[in-house]
Design an enzyme around this catalytic site. Structure first.
Site: not given
Ligand SMILES: Cc1ncc(COP(=O)(O)O)c(C=O)c1O
Length: 457
Positions: A268, A296, A168
């Site tokens: 990521d 986050k 994700y």
């Molecule tokens: C690994 C990862 N990348 C990107 C995101 C997206 O972040 P946001 O919810 O701040 O858009 C998340 C969200 O949970 C995530 O777990």
């Protein structure tokens, strides 16, 4: 508690379902206020929630207050928060230093939409942690991965991207593919089909996104060898299928293969970020990507994302070839919070001690699992941890899908009714923040022990 060698996994799952049925009844009783609030919200918000991740049956806990490591729902139930905003609150809820920094900034304004000195302060702090020289800010992890992908396309002049099955990376189109595909439709494990995770993905986007299994270098090399892939986006440690670690040598192999084919490597680190250790997962595993996406926990509870990259990548933005825009980017309130997080709160010492506290909790869970002989194990990465309901470690999405969701769900529901709050289901993991005490952390193990006792009774 007795050893379970004689109890087949199927029987444990049946017992788990009975526990779930009973606990759902208890939940309905003790969360009537949340139920009423959700019923009202469903009239004006699809599913009654602001983000679909927050919806679960029969209704989510609706929260009225949170401080330090606890949350209180609208019924007055108190929880030790192990979810911590899906890992966004390594600083804890409303850390006094975040509050101070934000209050001071409020005296000086909330939004300039022109630079402030704190922009460079925070960029320097991220540079020092991640070893990447240039940074830009966003408002979320979604924007951070979206912009990093655009930069990778700019620098390579290529259109295709590769992502991992089960990974994700936020809710923009390119990455909402094969997030949690049904295995029956997903094709062979070593060359999965790309499956849209939502309506609204165009055929062009689907064609440009290639999906590979985690921990499989051959599959990655096959995907890159045409020389037409802009980037491989991957969490160095997957944190949306519990915690799934790279096998020894995998990430270095990824680095070597992406270099060989001129493909940009994007880590990521929205979740691993500062929770993995002071220098994030990149620092912990010792592999340097071309671009890193953060969000986050760097914002201390305020909406902040960032992406950083090499000069080669970020010159795309400096030269104006790639446009990176946003009214709220680098806004002074989020910068104030991030400065407090990165300097005062999540220091190397505080980070290490949260990781040690997490180890205490994992050790306690390991003891319970070993004593009971359960088909389960714990996984730690930095300040995060999870119990995975499988005897062997998982190495990719297909392994994760084979774990026991009945047991995981029962444990989650049982925990909520005893004041232990985790994200729903098996996808996530707990986070021990800098404000969790030993007693807070060990509360999880105590309730887990009660659950195991019931399972074996
Ligand atoms: C690994 C990862 N990348 C990107 C995101 C997206 O972040 P946001 O919810 O701040 O858009 C998340 C969200 O949970 C995530 O777990």
């Amino acid at each position: 508690m007795s050893a379970t060698e004689s109890i087949p996994t199927r029987e444990l799952a049946e017992r788990a379902k009975l526990i779930t049925t009973r606990e759902l009844g208890v939940y309905m009783d003790r969360t009537r206020g949340s139920q009423a609030a959700t019923q009202r919200a469903r009239k004006v918000l699809p599913m009654g929630v602001p983000s679909s991740f927050q919806a679960y049956d029969p209704h989510p806990i609706v929260v009225r207050r949170a401080q330090e490591a606890w949350m209180e729902d609208v019924d007055g139930n108190r929880y030790v928060d192990f979810d911590m905003g899906y890992g966004a609150l390594f600083s804890g809820h409303c850390h006094p230093a975040v509050r101070r920094a934000v209050e001071t900034q409020l005296d000086n304004g909330t939004l300039f939409v022109t630079p402030c000195e704190a922009n460079a302060d925070v960029a320097e702090l991220l540079r020092d942690r991640y070893g990447l020289p240039m940074w830009r800010f966003t408002n979320s992890g979604t924007e951070a991965t979206m912009d990093a992908i655009r930069v990778a396309r700019g620098v390579t002049g290529r259109e295709k991207i590769v992502k991992v099955e089960g990974g994700y990376h936020g809710h923009h189109d390119e990455v909402m593919i094969s997030m949690k595909p049904p295995v029956s439709e997903a094709g062979p494990a070593d060359s999965p089909r790309a499956i849209p995770s939502t309506a609204g993905i165009t055929r062009a986007v689907l064609r440009d996104t290639i999906v590979v299994p985690f921990n499989n270098l051959e599959a990655l090399e096959r995907a890159l060898q045409g020389g037409d892939v802009a980037c491989f986006i991957v969490e160095p440690v997957m944190e949306n299928i519990g915690i799934c670690k790279p096998l020894p040598g995998y990430l270095q192999g990824v680095r070597d293969i992406t270099r060989k084919y001129g493909t940009m490597l994007i880590f990521d680190e929205v979740k691993t970020g500062i929770t993995a250790g002071w220098g994030g997962a990149s620092g912990a595993v010792g592999v340097q990507p071309d671009l890193v996406a953060l969000a986050k926990s760097i914002g201390g509870g305020l909406p902040l994302g960032a992406f950083g990259g090499t000069y080669e990548c970020m010159d795309q933005i400096s030269s104006g070839k790639v446009l990176h825009l946003g009214t709220y980017n680098g806004n002074p309130l989020c910068m104030a919070a991030a400065t407090a997080v990165l300097t005062e709160i999540c220091t190397p010492e505080a980070t290490d001690s949260a990781i040690q506290r997490n180890r205490l909790l994992l050790d306690a869970c390991d003891t319970i699992i070993a004593r009971a002989g359960l088909p389960a194990h714990t996984v730690q990465f930095g300040a995060k941890g999870c119990v995975t309901w499988a005897a062997e470690p998982i190495t990719n999405y297909r392994d994760y899908k084979a774990t026991d969701f009945d047991l995981a769900f029962a444990q989650w529901m049982h925990g909520i009714n005893r004041g232990v709050l985790l994200p729903p289901g098996l996808d996530e993991q707990w986070l021990i923040s800098v404000l969790h005490t030993d007693a807070d952390a060990l509360r999880y193990a105590a309730v887990f022990g009660e659950f195991v006792d019931e399972l074996l009774a």
